[in-house]
Design a protein around this motif. Sequence first.
Motif, PDB file in Angstrom:
ATOM      1  N   PRO A 187       0.798  -1.228   0.000  1.00 28.46           N
ATOM      2  CA  PRO A 187       0.000   0.000   0.000  1.00 28.46           C
ATOM      3  C   PRO A 187       0.832   1.280   0.000  1.00 28.46           C
ATOM      4  CG  PRO A 187      -0.282  -1.204   2.071  1.00 28.46           C
ATOM      5  CD  PRO A 187       0.537  -2.057   1.175  1.00 28.46           C
ATOM      6  N   GLU A 188       2.101   1.213   0.383  1.00 27.23           N
ATOM      7  CA  GLU A 188       2.960   2.405   0.398  1.00 27.23           C
ATOM      8  C   GLU A 188       3.155   2.991  -1.007  1.00 27.23           C
ATOM      9  OE1 GLU A 188       4.342   4.487   2.715  1.00 27.23           O
ATOM     10  OE2 GLU A 188       2.969   3.400   4.008  1.00 27.23           O
ATOM     11  N   LEU A 189       2.893   2.203  -2.047  1.00 23.89           N
ATOM     12  CA  LEU A 189       2.993   2.730  -3.411  1.00 23.89           C
ATOM     13  C   LEU A 189       2.061   3.915  -3.616  1.00 23.89           C
ATOM     14  CD1 LEU A 189       3.180  -0.507  -5.596  1.00 23.89           C
ATOM     15  CD2 LEU A 189       4.972   1.203  -5.282  1.00 23.89           C
ATOM     16  N   LEU A 190       0.925   3.906  -2.938  1.00 20.40           N
ATOM     17  CA  LEU A 190      -0.023   5.016  -3.070  1.00 20.40           C
ATOM     18  C   LEU A 190       0.613   6.319  -2.620  1.00 20.40           C
ATOM     19  CD1 LEU A 190      -2.899   5.984  -3.721  1.00 20.40           C
ATOM     20  CD2 LEU A 190      -3.508   5.436  -1.359  1.00 20.40           C
ATOM     21  N   ARG A 191       1.404   6.271  -1.567  1.00 22.43           N
ATOM     22  CA  ARG A 191       2.068   7.473  -1.057  1.00 22.43           C
ATOM     23  C   ARG A 191       3.338   7.785  -1.850  1.00 22.43           C
ATOM     24  NH1 ARG A 191       1.124   9.676   3.736  1.00 22.43           N
ATOM     25  NH2 ARG A 191       0.505   7.764   4.753  1.00 22.43           N
ATOM     26  N   GLU A 192       4.077   6.753  -2.238  1.00 25.67           N
ATOM     27  CA  GLU A 192       5.385   6.946  -2.867  1.00 25.67           C
ATOM     28  C   GLU A 192       5.307   7.286  -4.353  1.00 25.67           C
ATOM     29  OE1 GLU A 192       7.278   3.247  -1.984  1.00 25.67           O
ATOM     30  OE2 GLU A 192       7.470   3.705   0.164  1.00 25.67           O
ATOM     31  N   GLU A 193       4.385   6.668  -5.082  1.00 25.29           N
ATOM     32  CA  GLU A 193       4.301   6.853  -6.530  1.00 25.29           C
ATOM     33  C   GLU A 193       2.853   6.959  -6.998  1.00 25.29           C
ATOM     34  OE1 GLU A 193       6.924   4.319  -8.910  1.00 25.29           O
ATOM     35  OE2 GLU A 193       7.582   3.420  -7.023  1.00 25.29           O
ATOM     36  N   PRO A 194       2.116   7.974  -6.538  1.00 26.39           N
ATOM     37  CA  PRO A 194       0.688   8.043  -6.882  1.00 26.39           C
ATOM     38  C   PRO A 194       0.407   8.220  -8.370  1.00 26.39           C
ATOM     39  CG  PRO A 194       1.403  10.076  -5.869  1.00 26.39           C
ATOM     40  CD  PRO A 194       2.550   9.112  -5.742  1.00 26.39           C
ATOM     41  N   ASP A 195       1.339   8.796  -9.114  1.00 26.15           N
ATOM     42  CA  ASP A 195       1.092   8.984 -10.551  1.00 26.15           C
ATOM     43  C   ASP A 195       1.858   7.978 -11.406  1.00 26.15           C
ATOM     44  OD1 ASP A 195       3.597  10.049 -10.087  1.00 26.15           O
ATOM     45  OD2 ASP A 195       3.321  11.749 -11.421  1.00 26.15           O
TER      46      ASP A 195
END
Length: 177
Positions: A133-141
Amino acid sequence: MEYNILESVDLNDSNIYKSFTNRYFSKRYILNVGGIENNDIMLMFHSNRITLLSLAPSHFFFKKLDNYSLNFTIGEVDRLSNLVKGKGKKGGQMLTPKSAICKVQWSDGTSFDVPCCMKGTLIEVNENLVKNPELLREEPDADGFIAIMLSSIAISEATKNELLNHEEYLKHVNSSC
């Protein structure tokens, strides 16, 4: 005379290493969705009508650093069980602009729904977010997009034309800081 091709390229130039989404998708933004301040959504449109859903960089989610999880079960609908088949993407879940794709839940018990913000069909949710889920914060685009949607050409173009483009979004965000 020997020529080294690597010397002719500025490896620090960020335009050379654009992400896939930055190269092939045009970003559009919806501000204060549902009348909630900084509930900003980013839709990334590809020329083939595919649209990626993500949180805009100005979304209030990015200001809260608590641990969080993503829940793709909305009411009785499990977005992870969405199954599409074939070239026409038959069987995808139908979406309205207010349809929630997932719920972000923080460790303190607070949460918010992420609406899709356009009419279309859910092609798939980003299952990488379930595992990481950290991908949402780290690479949202990029790898942290939430879902892939598909709509008709008319709906896609109309939606794109109604929303803020990247430059308009930057002006708005910079003026409100």
